[in-house]
Design an enzyme around this catalytic site. Structure first.
Site, mmCIF file in Angstrom:
data_model
loop_
_atom_site.group_PDB
_atom_site.id
_atom_site.type_symbol
_atom_site.label_atom_id
_atom_site.label_comp_id
_atom_site.label_asym_id
_atom_site.label_seq_id
_atom_site.Cartn_x
_atom_site.Cartn_y
_atom_site.Cartn_z
ATOM 1 N N ASP A 59 0.878 -1.164 0.000
ATOM 2 C CA ASP A 59 0.000 0.000 0.000
ATOM 3 C C ASP A 59 0.923 1.224 0.000
ATOM 4 O O ASP A 59 2.108 1.123 0.323
ATOM 5 C CB ASP A 59 -0.943 0.000 1.208
ATOM 6 C CG ASP A 59 -2.131 0.944 0.989
ATOM 7 O OD1 ASP A 59 -2.075 1.753 0.026
ATOM 8 O OD2 ASP A 59 -3.105 0.889 1.759
HETATM 9 C C1 BGC Z 1 -4.946 3.443 0.180
HETATM 10 C C2 BGC Z 1 -5.135 2.441 -0.940
HETATM 11 C C3 BGC Z 1 -5.014 3.143 -2.262
HETATM 12 C C4 BGC Z 1 -3.656 3.822 -2.343
HETATM 13 C C5 BGC Z 1 -3.407 4.547 -3.639
HETATM 14 C C6 BGC Z 1 -3.672 4.237 0.016
HETATM 15 O O1 BGC Z 1 -3.614 5.269 0.950
HETATM 16 O O2 BGC Z 1 -4.925 2.772 1.417
HETATM 17 O O3 BGC Z 1 -6.390 1.824 -0.819
HETATM 18 O O4 BGC Z 1 -5.175 2.234 -3.308
HETATM 19 O O5 BGC Z 1 -3.578 4.778 -1.283
HETATM 20 O O6 BGC Z 1 -4.188 5.675 -3.755
#
Ligand code: BGC
Length: 764
Positions: free
Chosen positions: A275
């Site tokens: 993530d």
């Molecule tokens: C979130 C993810 C997301 C990623 C990209 C993160 O902060 O937890 O779900 O896909 O950002 O935007």
């Protein structure tokens, strides 16, 4: 910093794999991945295992980051000399999230906001979810992205989790099946998915550090199960590890999770990405099998140093690169696909509308208040009626063109709205908007306290309207959890319901409450007052039209709850342990409820709910009959057959839920667990459909931590076919003559604290 600059210039000087395709070098797609990797210098490998960050870092092979799609979440590294193209990764679970008004473009890049995952799970319609996926994936392809960072399928362990709207259910079977369907639908377009957030990301407070302490059994039966189904039945191109720790380790740094379970046990062949900014040790992430670091940036020099110092083996990089390159060759960008930038948004809006209609749940309908009868004039109360909430906030948002509010959808359907009420709300909303900075306008009304109305004002609406509709809204999102206060209705909201009901009931008129919420709220202390309650969830951009279709009776409600509504927050099994310890700044979150999450808890511990799991009313009635089992003794599998007949007056669809009550010989078990479900086709009055379900040995088994095995106890199993978890319509019994060890798994991921998990006192 000096060191970093030095390394960057070394890369820039030494990269032999610059902008020109060099035909003497192996080329991705033509030559084997192994040979392509062998042709990479160490610095190329290190660059290739992470994204291009926020753009401040230059790709030594191609120069500064070029923006491929405005509003993307991330871009991966490219090496033109080896024909390695960049790929674009975009959010999110309710539809493609990109910049709607990209600079330099002549037309807007709007995307369809589909119903949120919670709403989709309430359809219990796997093929509809697949259709939604097809439409979503088409937008991903046609706008030039390669991967949709979706679906999100964490368990809704506690109603206060801020991201519950992005997640499907409290039950892993429905979460896994819906996720697998969405993955299949999206990927039929030749674009990828990233199922997330692997694993146990059920808390947003301190989400990048909180340590979820979970028993091995709960991990296997509740938190891993949905991902296992999604991997095995959906075959996603990628998996996103989560931000949190589990049992002491960051998920992105946990080899047991990313390699032993995901790859060895489940056979996952794709790529794992972190993530965004997750974890704190790039070397550990590489070793664990977290192939790609997103968004990537600062870890380059760390990995370079690590290989030089022999704390990271280059072979590990090569292994991770193999997953990455195998992913890249599948992408549309690698294949040279030229996006039209014009997906069929009109057709997709229709899909979103159908999905929204099936995801809404009729919670209460006294004296057949709904569908509307002889209703022409409506008094519409509640700020959310005029600013309908399409979805939650954060990376799960979608930049859509237009979403009708309930007032607009009702007017379009030919209803006359009582103007004093409508004018009052519109003026109140306008005045809040006028006093709000431009950048905060989008969600300001969602979070604004409900406006208060005097009894005299409410009374004045009664004579000019045939019915009152009140909408109660809730907004939440990524990065924060909801509060207990937010779970309950505010004093203003309660007063609104109470005063409207008083005025309308005194005149012999009815009141409908619409819930436009992303997660569960309290209903028990006010639900007796209105005549009907429609749970609309956050149903996407076409939601208000879908809602009016249901209120009017154009479509029969067929949604059922994929999450229980407790009587009060204190009844939630994790009420005392959420978000963790210490409460205001949690370091550890102890999942002491073990496997008793949601209905597994309420039923086993006899805790009454306001609305049970699987519950939802319809305008018609269904009869269940002719339940038969293929055998009374289990041998490999058992088939359950039954007939569902529409015995009511209007056409409708029924969700059929199959629960299993298993013998409790050696370990405790929930009273019953959902093992299969299906939705009928649209049944006309008097029409029937035969439903067939198959149970296999794994469906009978529980996870025994001591032996790390899925074991089915010898004894008598009861199949319970229900129209909800509580409303069981038919039962049938079979036996398992001998205990079965169904599957032996690795003994990994055990709690790093002594965890006393909940067990029922009296089990047979
Ligand atoms: C979130 C993810 C997301 C990623 C990209 C993160 O902060 O937890 O779900 O896909 O950002 O935007």
């Amino acid at each position: 910093m000096k060191k970093l600059n030095f390394l960057l210039s070394v890369w820039l000087l030494s990269s032999t794999l610059g902008a020109q395709t060099n035909q003497s070098l192996p080329q991705l797609g033509k030559d084997s991945v192994k040979n392509v990797i062998a042709a990479m210098a160490l610095q190329d490998k290190v660059c290739m295992v992470m994204g291009l960050g926020d753009g401040s870092w230059k790709n030594p092979a191609t120069g500064p980051k070029t923006v491929l799609l405005q509003g993307e979440a991330g871009v991966t590294y490219s090496i033109p000399g080896l024909s390695i193209t960049p790929t674009v990764l975009t959010d999110g679970p309710a539809g493609l999230r990109i910049e709607a008004h990209p600079t330099g473009e002549t037309h807007p890049f709007y995307c369809t906001a589909f119903p949120t995952a919670t709403a989709m799970a309430s359809t219990w319609n796997v093929s509809l979810e697949e259709q939604v996926g097809k439409a979503m994936g088409n937008e991903v392809l046609e706008y030039g992205s390669d991967v949709l960072l979706a679906p999100a399928l964490n368990i809704q362990r506690n109603p206060l989790c801020g991201r519950n709207f992005e997640y499907f259910s409290e039950d892993p079977l429905i979460a896994g099946k819906m996720a697998a369907a969405l993955v299949r639908g999206i990927q039929t377009n030749g674009v990828g998915t990233s199922i997330k957030h692997f694993e146990a990301n059920n808390i947003e407070t301190n989400r990048t550090s909180v340590n979820a302490v979970i028993s091995q059994r709960a991990m296997r039966e509740i938190y891993l199960r949905g991902f296992e189904i999604a991997v095995k039945e959906g075959n996603p191109w990628t998996v996103m590890s989560s931000y949190n720790r589990i049992n002491g380790f960051y998920t992105s740094q946990n080899k047991d999770l990313l390699t032993t379970i995901l790859r060895k046990e489940w056979g996952f062949k794709g790529m794992v990405m972190s993530d965004w900014g997750g974890g704190d040790d790039a070397v550990a992430q590489m070793n664990a099998g977290n192939d790609m670091l997103m968004p990537g940036d600062t870890q380059r020099s760390i990995l370079m140093e690590a290989v030089k110092n022999k704390t990271l083996c280059e072979k590990v990089l090569d292994r991770n690169l193999t997953s990455i390159l195998n992913f890249i060759v599948k992408t549309p960008r690698f294949k040279g696909f030229v996006p039209t930038l014009q997906p069929d948004l009109v057709a997709h809006a229709e899909v979103a509308r159908t999905a929204a209609t099936e995801g809404m749940v009729l919670l209460k309908n006294n004296n057949a208040t709904l569908p509307f009868k002889k209703v022409k004039r409506i008094a519409l109360f509640g700020k959310t009626s005029y600013r309908f909430i399409v979805g939650g906030t954060g990376s799960g948002e979608v930049n859509y063109d237009h979403s009708a509010s309930i007032d607009e959808a009702m007017t379009t359907a030919g209803y006359k709205l009582v103007t004093p009420a409508a004018d009052h709300y519109k003026q109140s909303i306008d005045s809040v908007m006028t006093n709000t900075k431009e950048q905060d306008k989008k969600h300001v009304i969602d979070f604004e306290p409900e406006f208060s109305l005097s009894q005299a004002f409410i009374d004045a609406q009664v004579k000019n309207s045939d019915i009152a509709v009140i909408t109660i809204g809730r907004q939440a999102g990524e990065g924060a959890d909801r509060t207990v206060e937010n779970f309950s209705l505010s004093e203003n909201e309660k007063a609104l319901i109470h005063n409207v009901c008083k005025a309308y009931h005194a005149a012999g008129k009815k009141v409908v409450v619409v819930l436009n919420i992303g997660g569960v709220i309290e209903t028990a202390d006010w639900r007796n007052e209105p005549d009907a309650i429609m749970l609309a969830w956050q149903p996407g951009q076409q939601g208000a039209y879908a809602l009016v279709d249901l209120l009017k009776g154009t479509v029969d409600p067929s949604g059922k709850l994929a999450v229980s509504f407790p009587m009060k927050y204190a009844d939630v099994p994790s009420a005392n342990t959420f978000p963790g310890e210490p409460k205001d700044n949690p370091v550890n979150a102890f999942y002491t409820e073990g496997i008793y999450v949601g209905y597994r808890y309420y039923e086993t511990f006899d805790v009454p709910t306001a609305y049970p799991f699987g519950y939802g009313l319809s305008y018609t009635q269904f009869r269940y009959s002719d339940v038969t089992l293929s055998d009374t003794v289990f041998n490999h599998e058992i088939t359950v057959k039954l007939k569902v007949t529409n015995v009511g007056k209007v056409a409708g669809k029924e969700v059929v839920e199959l629960y299993l009550n298993a013998p409790k010989k050696q370990i405790d078990k929930p009273t019953q667990e959902l093992k299969a479900f299906a939705k009928t086709k649209l049944l006309q009055p008097k029409e029937s459909q035969v439903m067939i379900f198959t149970l296999n040995a794994r469906d009978l088994a529980s996870f025994w931590s001591g032996t790390s095995a899925w074991v089915a106890d010898q004894g008598s199993y009861q199949v319970r076919i229900g129209s909800s978890s509580e409303n069981i319509q038919a039962k049938a019994t079979f036996t398992l003559p001998q205990q079965l060890i169904v599957e032996k798994d690795h003994n990994v991921i055990y709690p790093n604290f002594l965890l006393n998990v909940l067990t029922p006192k009296e089990q047979e």
